[in-house]
Design an enzyme around this catalytic site. Structure first.
Site, PDB file in Angstrom:
ATOM      1  N   LYS A   1      12.336  11.874 152.478  1.00 14.08           N
ATOM      2  CA  LYS A   1      11.267  11.781 151.487  1.00 14.08           C
ATOM      3  C   LYS A   1      10.609  10.412 151.578  1.00 14.08           C
ATOM      4  O   LYS A   1      11.278   9.374 151.559  1.00 14.08           O
ATOM      5  CB  LYS A   1      11.813  11.989 150.075  1.00 14.08           C
TER       6      LYS A   1
ATOM      7  N   ASP B   1       6.064  12.680 148.882  1.00 13.59           N
ATOM      8  CA  ASP B   1       6.162  12.871 147.435  1.00 13.59           C
ATOM      9  C   ASP B   1       5.164  11.954 146.733  1.00 13.59           C
ATOM     10  O   ASP B   1       5.535  10.906 146.197  1.00 13.59           O
ATOM     11  CB  ASP B   1       7.597  12.583 146.979  1.00 13.59           C
TER      12      ASP B   1
ATOM     13  N   LYS C   1       2.885  13.256 144.334  1.00 12.04           N
ATOM     14  CA  LYS C   1       2.587  13.805 143.009  1.00 12.04           C
ATOM     15  C   LYS C   1       1.095  13.707 142.697  1.00 12.04           C
ATOM     16  O   LYS C   1       0.677  13.144 141.677  1.00 12.04           O
ATOM     17  CB  LYS C   1       3.418  13.112 141.934  1.00 12.04           C
TER      18      LYS C   1
ATOM     19  N   ASP D   1      -5.446  14.836 140.266  1.00  7.56           N
ATOM     20  CA  ASP D   1      -6.811  14.335 140.213  1.00  7.56           C
ATOM     21  C   ASP D   1      -7.735  15.545 140.134  1.00  7.56           C
ATOM     22  O   ASP D   1      -7.270  16.679 139.998  1.00  7.56           O
ATOM     23  CB  ASP D   1      -7.111  13.469 141.447  1.00  7.56           C
TER      24      ASP D   1
ATOM     25  N   THR E   1      12.313  14.335 136.135  1.00  7.33           N
ATOM     26  CA  THR E   1      13.717  14.262 135.721  1.00  7.33           C
ATOM     27  C   THR E   1      14.021  13.034 134.872  1.00  7.33           C
ATOM     28  O   THR E   1      15.105  12.928 134.302  1.00  7.33           O
ATOM     29  CB  THR E   1      14.654  14.279 136.941  1.00  7.33           C
TER      30      THR E   1
ATOM     31  N   ARG F   1      19.691   7.096 145.826  1.00  2.66           N
ATOM     32  CA  ARG F   1      20.644   5.991 145.737  1.00  2.66           C
ATOM     33  C   ARG F   1      22.078   6.375 146.065  1.00  2.66           C
ATOM     34  O   ARG F   1      22.829   5.558 146.597  1.00  2.66           O
ATOM     35  CB  ARG F   1      20.576   5.397 144.322  1.00  2.66           C
TER      36      ARG F   1
END
Length: 240
Positions: free
Chosen positions: A31, A58, A60, A63, A121, A214
């Site tokens: 990603k 990614d 997002k 617009d 999330t 992570r």
């Protein structure tokens, strides 16, 4: 079987390259999010795809329809496999994005699949209610509502937490792709995310792709951490 996407949420292309090297051949889907894309740009995405890696871009996107459609075409030209837009962009924006994604990709690139982000999330019910301006909000209900909107626009998949993934899978048409961020092995720090799940729980919920950041990238040995997650996923499939 569900696949893992490793999130290269690092501040530079050099940091990302070092992670990819440490993870080795078992990591083939990465990603690239806002931080890395803003710093390293499309050239680093091309570098990954040229190395045979699949890329989940990614960004997002949210617009006006014409602008999002143009951005989708640009992502398709980069050869990325998955790209995110925001479901709350509305039907016209989603339909414009789908139309742009369906255009013939440039030579040597694969077809692009769009994912619509439902509820981040990092949000819980209280925060989401504040965003929507309502005193009480059910996150699962909002995810289902947005998923219905996404399905009507013929978007290829959704991004939701594993907490909602089972409901989405049960109600979704066959073939809808479900991507779950917020994946944390048992005992791992949840960080700034509110709705998290273990890899095994995400697999049981019906996720197609699990995004791990992570828990892998900040582990003492990222390759070992990823191998452990892959083993947990395989075991989950065997017992399901």
């Amino acid at each position: 079987m569900a696949e893992v996407i490793v999130a290269l949420d690092v501040p530079s292309a050099d940091d990302a390259r070092a992670l990819v090297r440490r993870i080795g051949d078992q990591g083939d889907f990465y990603k690239v999010g806002l931080e890395l894309y803003t710093r390293a740009g499309p050239d680093f995405v091309r570098e990954l795809t040229a190395a045979g890696k699949r890329v989940f871009l990614d960004l997002k996107l949210h617009d006006i329809p014409n602008t999002v459609a143009s951005a989708v075409r640009a992502a398709s030209d980069l050869g990325v496999n998955l790209l995110t837009v925001h479901a709350v962009g509305g039907p016209s924006m989603l339909e414009a994005a789908v139309e742009a994604a369906g255009e013939e990709p440039v030579a040597g690139t694969s077809a692009l699949r769009l994912l619509a982000v439902t509820v981040l999330t990092s949000l819980d019910a209280e925060e989401l209610g504040g965003v929507w301006g309502r005193p009480t909000v059910s996150v699962p209900d909002e995810v289902r509502r947005l998923t219905d909107l996404v399905v009507r626009a013929h978007v290829h998949g959704v991004v939701c937490s594993a907490v909602e993934a089972a409901d989405v899978r049960a109600a979704a048409p066959p073939g809808l792709v479900i991507v779950t961020p917020g994946i944390r092995p048992a005992g791992a720090d949840v960080g700034d995310q509110k709705r998290v799940a273990t890899p095994a729980a995400a697999v049981r919920a019906g996720a197609d792709y699990l995004v791990l950041g992570r828990a892998v990238t900040r582990a003492p040995d990222p390759a070992v951490a990823l191998a452990n997650v892959l083993a947990e996923i395989e075991a989950s499939h065997e017992t399901s």
